[in-house]
Design an enzyme around this catalytic site. Structure first.
Site, short mmCIF file in Angstrom:
data_model
loop_
_atom_site.label_atom_id
_atom_site.label_comp_id
_atom_site.label_asym_id
_atom_site.label_seq_id
_atom_site.Cartn_x
_atom_site.Cartn_y
_atom_site.Cartn_z
N SER A 162 0.66 -1.33 0.13
CA SER A 162 -0.21 -0.02 -0.14
C SER A 162 0.83 0.99 -0.07
O SER A 162 2.10 0.75 0.39
CB SER A 162 -0.74 -0.32 1.47
OG SER A 162 -1.61 0.98 2.00
N SER A 163 0.71 2.29 -0.78
CA SER A 163 1.03 3.50 -0.49
C SER A 163 1.51 4.10 0.74
O SER A 163 2.38 4.65 0.79
CB SER A 163 1.19 4.70 -1.41
OG SER A 163 -0.26 5.15 -1.25
N CYS A 164 0.86 3.66 1.62
CA CYS A 164 1.08 4.19 2.97
C CYS A 164 2.18 3.54 3.62
O CYS A 164 2.65 3.95 4.65
CB CYS A 164 0.46 4.24 4.22
SG CYS A 164 -0.79 2.10 4.73
N TYR A 177 -1.21 -0.55 9.94
CA TYR A 177 -1.06 -0.85 9.02
C TYR A 177 -0.47 -1.31 7.68
O TYR A 177 0.18 -2.55 7.46
CB TYR A 177 -2.63 -0.17 7.63
CG TYR A 177 -2.95 -0.97 6.50
CD1 TYR A 177 -3.85 -2.27 6.53
CD2 TYR A 177 -2.89 -0.37 5.86
CE1 TYR A 177 -4.36 -3.03 5.16
CE2 TYR A 177 -3.10 -0.94 4.71
CZ TYR A 177 -3.67 -2.38 4.46
OH TYR A 177 -4.31 -2.74 3.06
N LYS A 208 2.25 -4.16 6.14
CA LYS A 208 2.24 -4.41 4.95
C LYS A 208 4.22 -4.43 4.42
O LYS A 208 4.24 -5.19 3.49
CB LYS A 208 1.65 -3.62 4.18
CG LYS A 208 0.07 -3.45 3.97
CD LYS A 208 -0.55 -4.33 2.84
CE LYS A 208 -1.86 -4.32 2.70
NZ LYS A 208 -2.25 -5.62 1.93
N HIS A 237 -12.65 4.78 1.59
CA HIS A 237 -11.76 5.60 1.69
C HIS A 237 -12.60 6.49 1.15
O HIS A 237 -14.30 7.24 0.95
CB HIS A 237 -10.79 5.22 1.04
CG HIS A 237 -10.38 4.28 1.30
ND1 HIS A 237 -8.96 4.52 1.94
CD2 HIS A 237 -10.29 2.78 1.29
CE1 HIS A 237 -8.04 2.88 1.75
NE2 HIS A 237 -8.90 2.17 1.48
#
Ligand code: GDP
Length: 314
Positions: free
Chosen positions: A109-111, A138, A142, A181
């Site tokens: 995920s880009s987070c 989260y 990941k 989201h």
């Protein structure tokens, strides 16, 4: 290249991304797909996952998100998010290696990139700074998944790749305001306000954070492309290539849903990452880019949203 009759397991097929992957694989002619509902296979349960892999021996695995959410879900349920994600990915990655699957695609995920990451965010930026607190739990899960794939590739010579998607949206998204989201959340809010003839819609945060959005069918197409063409341990970004501010996004959704009231920004709600644009040059060099622009994707998403509402009223 995967053969059309290769045995492919899609974990998380009930989620928006997993469902799009199944559609994409079917359209491309793959005819030996395995999916399991939660009642058939509890992915958090190690012995069930072990039994499944030993019995089925899939050749390829797509590990799509099973449990994830927007900024409110990330701040409200961090324990569930870290537990479920660590558990599921650990089980699947480990037993995929045990039964020697030919290839596994893990979704990051880009987070996972640092909060104050240089924009656009390059793959090399992973673990170069502190994470955004609203999605840290989260993100840590990941990152562990990415590192686990790399460790298995190193020690067991597996071919496990990790893909980092930007914010993905589309029909069949999660429209629950508590866990969604921003796109499905705003589509629902604007639609509701239009129907109820309200004068305003509340947008969380300042409206200034910038986000990049990728239409889910484009993302599924990218995953298939990478499953066939990419064999490296290093993560690879998949995005649209351009970002918009939350305010610009809200104005576009206002237009698509034909709501004619005001936007109110609620500064008591968190903004999250200030920017989150992926550097997609690696993916572009391989010859892939997204096809669906934001407006077109939003229109498709809104049309489906209205259909679902009509169907549920019948
Ligand atoms: P993020 O990309 O992980 O921060 O997750 P989100 O998609 O949930 O939120 C993106 C941005 O949109 C954040 O700055 C939110 O505060 C903002 N936002 C504005 N209105 C909403 C809303 O109704 N729902 C959600 N989830 N986010 C919203």
């Amino acid at each position: 290249m995967m053969n059309k009759d290769a045995k492919i397991f899609i974990a998380g097929h009930e989620g928006m991304i997993g469902a799009a992957l199944v559609r994409c694989l079917k359209t491309a002619g793959f005819n030996n797909l395995i999916t399991k509902s939660f009642s058939q296979l509890e992915l958090t349960n190690q012995s069930e996952v072990r039994k499944f892999f030993l019995q089925e021996e899939p050749e390829y695995v797509f590990l799509a998100p099973v449990k994830e959410g927007g900024i409110l879900a990330n701040t409200t349920y961090p324990a569930e998010l870290i537990y479920v994600n660590l558990q599921i990915q650990t089980n699947i990655i480990h037993f995929a290696s045990e039964v020697k699957v030919k290839k596994l695609l893990f979704l990051g995920s880009s987070c996972i990139y640092p909060k104050f990451c240089l924009q656009p965010m390059k793959e090399e930026a992973l673990l170069t700074g502190l994470l955004e607190p609203t999605n840290e739990a989260y993100a840590i899960a990941k990152i562990a998944g990415v590192k686990m794939c790399q460790a298995y590739n190193k020690q067991y010579n597996t071919n496990f790749i990790s893909v980092v998607p930007t914010n993905v949206y589309g029909p069949n998204d999660n429209f629950d305001l508590k866990t969604s989201h921003v796109i499905p959340g705003l589509i629902r809010k604007f639609h509701q306000s239009k129907i109820e003839r309200k004068k305003e819609v509340i947008i969380w945060g300042s409206g200034t954070p910038r986000r990049e959005f990728l239409f889910v069918d484009d993302f599924a197409d990218a995953c298939l492309f990478l499953m066939n063409k990419y064999d490296q341990s290093e993560i690879i970004n998949v995005g649209y290539g351009k970002d918009v501010s939350i305010k610009e996004l809200a104005l576009t959704i206002k237009n698509v849903t034909e709501f004619d009231g005001e936007l109110i920004f609620d500064g008591n709600k968190p903004d999250g990452m200030p920017y989150k644009l992926l550097d997609i040059s690696k993916m572009n060099k391989l010859g892939w880019s997204a096809k669906t622009d934001l407006k077109k994707g939003l229109k498709k998403t809104y049309t489906r949203f209205k259909e679902i509402r009509r169907e549920s009223k019948k």
